[in-house]
Design a protein around this motif. Structure first.
Motif, PDB file in Angstrom:
ATOM      1  N   LEU A   1     -36.515  73.025  12.084  1.00 25.52           N
ATOM      2  CA  LEU A   1     -36.213  71.521  12.291  1.00 25.52           C
ATOM      3  C   LEU A   1     -34.777  71.476  12.240  1.00 25.52           C
ATOM      4  N   ALA A   2     -33.639  72.301  12.419  1.00 25.51           N
ATOM      5  CA  ALA A   2     -32.505  72.325  12.694  1.00 25.51           C
ATOM      6  C   ALA A   2     -32.261  72.373  14.186  1.00 25.51           C
TER       7      ALA A   2
ATOM      8  N   THR B   1     -41.376  67.477   7.105  1.00 26.51           N
ATOM      9  CA  THR B   1     -40.995  69.017   6.606  1.00 26.51           C
ATOM     10  C   THR B   1     -40.886  69.519   5.724  1.00 26.51           C
ATOM     11  N   LEU B   2     -39.482  68.945   5.156  1.00 26.70           N
ATOM     12  CA  LEU B   2     -38.805  69.531   3.624  1.00 26.70           C
ATOM     13  C   LEU B   2     -40.198  68.929   2.675  1.00 26.70           C
ATOM     14  N   TRP B   3     -40.978  67.598   2.411  1.00 30.92           N
ATOM     15  CA  TRP B   3     -41.412  67.035   1.665  1.00 30.92           C
ATOM     16  C   TRP B   3     -42.578  67.566   1.487  1.00 30.92           C
TER      17      TRP B   3
ATOM     18  N   LEU C   1     -33.404  68.078   1.476  1.00 31.05           N
ATOM     19  CA  LEU C   1     -34.204  66.424   2.232  1.00 31.05           C
ATOM     20  C   LEU C   1     -33.121  65.796   1.513  1.00 31.05           C
ATOM     21  N   ILE C   2     -32.502  65.258   1.069  1.00 30.92           N
ATOM     22  CA  ILE C   2     -31.280  64.575   0.130  1.00 30.92           C
ATOM     23  C   ILE C   2     -30.440  63.910   0.864  1.00 30.92           C
ATOM     24  N   ILE C   3     -29.403  64.951   1.397  1.00 31.25           N
ATOM     25  CA  ILE C   3     -28.733  65.764   2.412  1.00 31.25           C
ATOM     26  C   ILE C   3     -29.015  64.378   3.438  1.00 31.25           C
ATOM     27  N   VAL C   4     -29.601  65.656   3.752  1.00 33.90           N
ATOM     28  CA  VAL C   4     -30.434  64.716   5.331  1.00 33.90           C
ATOM     29  C   VAL C   4     -30.406  63.571   5.703  1.00 33.90           C
ATOM     30  N   VAL C   5     -31.633  62.653   4.590  1.00 37.13           N
ATOM     31  CA  VAL C   5     -31.867  61.500   4.256  1.00 37.13           C
ATOM     32  C   VAL C   5     -30.556  60.918   4.089  1.00 37.13           C
TER      33      VAL C   5
END
Length: 388
Positions: free
Chosen positions: A224-225, A279-281, A309-313
């Protein structure tokens, strides 16, 4: 000729700074770092120092295993604490590369441009970041193409952690270079004499990249990164190329590149959010574990997954907010400038009209005076004739 030579001989030479002083280290940091690199490489020549040199230069945690996709065993690498000496070595290598790029390319361009100190600092920042982002986008794109993730998006989460924790050599090198690049930014603040007001912004994005890439590397969220970094570095490469073109005086090309970046920036933000949520959810939720398992490298807990997910979004929303605020401010500024220009044009038009009216009145008055003078002259002539 003799006078010039005598003047040159009597001109006082600039004193070199004392050895190990701050100015000496700043002026010669590239040579110092390259000497450290050569000492480490020379360590391979001696049996006593070879193990130390090997752990600093050669990627660690290599294993020869066969993954489900392999027909025969291949060599793969994992992450761990023994990567720390490699991070130190490659951080020094980035400092040396930074100095080479600055001295042999950017400084030569600056001498021709005669930039101010503020513009020079921004030009240097964008010059280095453009080179790094262009390399990183190319390297990440090559890895993603080799993995075939563009053909099967489910590879972003299927096989975690058993398959994801084993990295090909190119992926291992990519993440080591990424972490060490953002680490080397902090000593560069000192070596490049960056202004205090510029350090805050540079520190913010350097820390964000460093923490997120390091977390993805050691937690095995590398696939994902890779996708997110490929998208981000593509956008950043275009942005910094635009700034370089602007500072070199190519305003028209910079304007076209800036329009392209505006479109790509928004696309990258939405694509990053969609892939992160997918991917994360949805993806990682299928094989979630209640606690972290360090033995198998499984960090797929609900706490880590949701917070990631919170950090990326949140970062995507934050960048979009700054993007729209910047463009809204530019729109207001342009609207204000256009109104000012229109008002100025109206005033100039009104003043011209007043001048024209005044000129017409003066011309009309002059014509009236001339006509009255002609009539009086003709009257006088007729009177004189009658008298005769």
């Amino acid at each position: 000729m003799g006078i010039e030579s005598r003047r040159a001989a009597t001109r006082p030479k600039k004193a070199s700074p004392p050895i190990l002083s701050h100015e000496f280290i700043i002026q010669n940091h590239g040579d110092i770092m390259s000497c450290i690199l050569m000492l480490v490489i020379l360590g391979f020549m001696f049996q006593i120092t070879a193990p130390l040199a090997q752990i600093m230069v050669v990627p660690q945690y290599n294993e020869t295993i066969a993954l489900p996709k392999d027909a025969e065993p291949q060599m793969y690498y994992r992450s761990g604490l023994r990567d720390l000496p490699s991070l130190f070595f490659y951080t020094i290598a980035w400092i040396t590369a930074h100095c080479i790029l600055q001295e042999y390319i950017l400084d030569k361009i600056q001498r021709r441009l005669h930039l101010s100190k503020t513009r020079m600092s921004k030009f240097n920042e964008s010059g280095h970041l453009f080179a790094f982002c262009a390399y990183s986008a190319g390297h990440a794109g090559y890895i993603l193409h080799e993995m075939g993730i563009h053909k099967d998006v489910t590879q972003l989460w299927i096989g975690y952690p058993d398959v994801h924790r084993y990295l090909p050599l190119t992926v291992k090198i990519f993440f080591i270079l990424q972490i060490t690049y953002w680490l080397h930014q902090f000593p560069e603040f000192y070596f490049m004499k960056v202004k205090r007001e510029e350090i805050r912004a540079r520190t913010f994005y350097s820390v964000v990249f460093l923490l997120l890439i390091s977390g993805a590397y050691f937690a095995s969220f590398t696939r994902l990164a890779l996708v997110l970094l490929f998208l981000e570095y593509t956008s950043q490469a275009i942005f910094h190329l635009t700034r370089v073109l602007y500072f070199t005086g190519k305003i028209k090309n910079a304007g076209n590149a800036f329009k392209l970046w505006n479109a790509i920036f928004v696309i990258v933000r939405f694509a990053s959010v969609v892939l992160s949520v997918l991917t994360l959810w949805y993806g990682f939720r299928s094989n979630e574990t209640p606690v972290i398992d360090f033995a198998t490298g499984n960090f797929n807990t609900s706490l880590i997954r949701i917070n990631s997910l919170i950090i990326v979004v949140g970062l995507q929303i934050f960048m979009l907010w700054n993007f729209f605020v910047f463009h809204f401010a530019r729109f207001r500024e342009r609207h204000r400038e256009s109104e000012t220009a229109q008002q100025k044009h109206k005033k100039q038009k009104h003043a011209k009209k007043v001048r024209d009216d005044k000129h017409k009145k003066q011309k009309h008055a002059k014509k009236v005076r001339d006509d009255s003078k002609d009539s009086s002259d003709s009257g006088n002539e007729s009177t004189s004739k009658k008298v005769k």
